[in-house]
Design a protein around this motif. Structure first.
Motif, short mmCIF file in Angstrom:
data_model
loop_
_atom_site.label_atom_id
_atom_site.label_comp_id
_atom_site.label_asym_id
_atom_site.label_seq_id
_atom_site.Cartn_x
_atom_site.Cartn_y
_atom_site.Cartn_z
N GLY A 1 0.85 -1.19 0.00
CA GLY A 1 0.00 0.00 0.00
C GLY A 1 0.89 1.23 0.00
N ASP A 2 0.26 2.39 -0.24
CA ASP A 2 1.04 3.61 -0.46
C ASP A 2 1.82 4.07 0.78
N ILE A 3 2.65 5.05 0.55
CA ILE A 3 3.51 5.62 1.59
C ILE A 3 2.66 6.17 2.75
N GLY A 4 3.02 5.78 3.95
CA GLY A 4 2.42 6.39 5.14
C GLY A 4 1.03 5.89 5.52
N VAL A 5 0.56 4.83 4.87
CA VAL A 5 -0.80 4.35 5.19
C VAL A 5 -0.86 3.58 6.51
N GLY A 6 0.31 3.14 7.00
CA GLY A 6 0.35 2.46 8.30
C GLY A 6 0.74 1.00 8.24
N LYS A 7 1.43 0.58 7.20
CA LYS A 7 1.81 -0.84 7.06
C LYS A 7 2.73 -1.27 8.21
N THR A 8 3.77 -0.47 8.43
CA THR A 8 4.71 -0.82 9.51
C THR A 8 4.01 -0.77 10.87
N SER A 9 3.14 0.21 11.04
CA SER A 9 2.42 0.34 12.32
C SER A 9 1.51 -0.86 12.57
N ILE A 10 0.86 -1.34 11.52
CA ILE A 10 -0.03 -2.50 11.65
C ILE A 10 0.79 -3.73 12.08
N ILE A 11 1.93 -3.90 11.43
CA ILE A 11 2.77 -5.05 11.76
C ILE A 11 3.33 -4.94 13.18
N GLN A 12 3.77 -3.74 13.55
CA GLN A 12 4.31 -3.56 14.91
C GLN A 12 3.24 -3.81 15.96
N ARG A 13 2.05 -3.36 15.67
CA ARG A 13 0.94 -3.59 16.60
C ARG A 13 0.65 -5.09 16.71
N TYR A 14 0.64 -5.75 15.58
CA TYR A 14 0.28 -7.17 15.53
C TYR A 14 1.35 -8.05 16.19
N VAL A 15 2.60 -7.72 15.95
CA VAL A 15 3.68 -8.60 16.39
C VAL A 15 4.22 -8.20 17.77
N GLN A 16 4.32 -6.89 18.00
CA GLN A 16 4.97 -6.44 19.25
C GLN A 16 4.04 -5.71 20.20
N GLN A 17 2.77 -5.54 19.80
CA GLN A 17 1.78 -4.83 20.65
C GLN A 17 2.22 -3.42 20.99
N ILE A 18 2.85 -2.74 20.03
CA ILE A 18 3.22 -1.35 20.29
C ILE A 18 2.73 -0.46 19.15
N PHE A 19 2.63 0.84 19.46
CA PHE A 19 2.28 1.84 18.44
C PHE A 19 3.08 3.10 18.69
N SER A 20 3.58 3.70 17.61
CA SER A 20 4.29 4.96 17.72
C SER A 20 3.70 5.97 16.74
N GLN A 21 3.51 7.20 17.21
CA GLN A 21 3.04 8.29 16.33
C GLN A 21 4.14 8.72 15.38
N HIS A 22 5.36 8.43 15.77
CA HIS A 22 6.52 8.91 15.05
C HIS A 22 6.65 8.15 13.72
N ASP B 1 11.08 -4.59 5.13
CA ASP B 1 11.38 -5.06 6.49
C ASP B 1 10.66 -6.39 6.71
N PHE B 2 11.09 -7.10 7.72
CA PHE B 2 10.50 -8.41 7.99
C PHE B 2 10.07 -8.53 9.43
N ALA B 3 9.02 -9.29 9.64
CA ALA B 3 8.61 -9.61 11.01
C ALA B 3 8.02 -11.01 10.98
N LEU B 4 8.09 -11.67 12.11
CA LEU B 4 7.56 -13.04 12.21
C LEU B 4 6.51 -13.10 13.32
N LYS B 5 5.37 -13.66 13.00
CA LYS B 5 4.33 -13.89 14.00
C LYS B 5 4.04 -15.39 14.04
N VAL B 6 4.14 -15.97 15.22
CA VAL B 6 3.88 -17.40 15.36
C VAL B 6 2.51 -17.58 15.99
#
Ligand code: GTP
Ligand code: MG
Length: 180
Positions: A19-40, A48-53
């Motif tokens: 999806g396009d720049i800034g739509v929140g792809k990294t944020s969605i993954i961080q939320r899903y995998v690490q349960q965190i969110f950053s406004q920054h 980038d890569f992430a693993l969810k088991v």
């Protein structure tokens, strides 16, 4: 007798988040995998890569390899390499920016032109309407848009408020499993 624990199967699925720049792809993954969110906002370069088991059910463990593709890559020529052997995709737009919704079809075309499942069918793609915490007005239903454009379904999500992210990925995995 052998216990059920010895009968576990483990599946590895490569899932793209595009999806396009800034739509929140990294944020969605961080939320899903690490349960965190950053406004920054820090833009992704390349991929980038992430693993969810997931303990999917009593005898199935699923390892979801999430490929977080930079929005800028739509203008590059690496997506063919990144998409290789993917079995599913989340196609994300930002509900506050109409241009990112228009771009969804370009991402979908790019995806379908560069990767298919072994039997030649398109990889299942879920449409993700992110930043739902940002709009007062209701998003129109996207069922017919999805049917017409080959998405298996859609979800309104918020990485910020942790809305519907597990539901969207769970739904995608169900579709991936039916193709196994
Ligand atoms: P690229 O890597 O440049 O392609 O962007 P991206 O799609 O990975 O976007 P990213 O996750 O970096 O998020 C961009 C900005 O939007 C950041 O400032 C996030 O904090 C913000 N953001 C992401 N998801 C949400 C959300 O659900 N709600 C709100 N309010 N902001 C969000
Ligand atoms: Mg990113």
């Amino acid at each position: 007798s052998r216990g059920a624990a010895t009968m576990q199967q483990e599946l590895l699925f490569k899932v793209l988040v595009i999806g396009d720049i800034g739509v929140g792809k990294t944020s969605i993954i961080q939320r899903y995998v690490q349960q965190i969110f950053s406004q920054h906002y820090r833009t992704t370069i390349g991929v980038d890569f992430a693993l969810k088991v997931l303990q999917w059910d009593g005898d199935t463990v699923i390892r979801l390899q999430l490929w977080d593709i930079a929005g800028q890559e739509r203008y590059g020529n690496m997506t063919r390499v990144y998409y290789r052997e993917a079995v599913g995709a989340l196609v994300v737009f930002d509900v506050t920016r109409a241009s990112t919704f228009d771009a969804v079809l370009k991402w979908k075309e790019d995806l379908d032109s560069k990767v298919t499942l072994s039997h030649g069918r398109p990889v299942p793609a879920v449409l993700v309407a992110n930043k739902s915490d940002q709009t007062a007005s209701q998003l129109p239903r996207l069922d017919s848009f999805c049917r017409e454009n080959g998405f298996v379904g859609w979800f309104e999500t918020s990485a910020k408020e942790n809305t519907n992210i597990e539901e969207a990925t769970h739904y995608l995995v169900e579709h991936i499993l039916t193709n196994e």
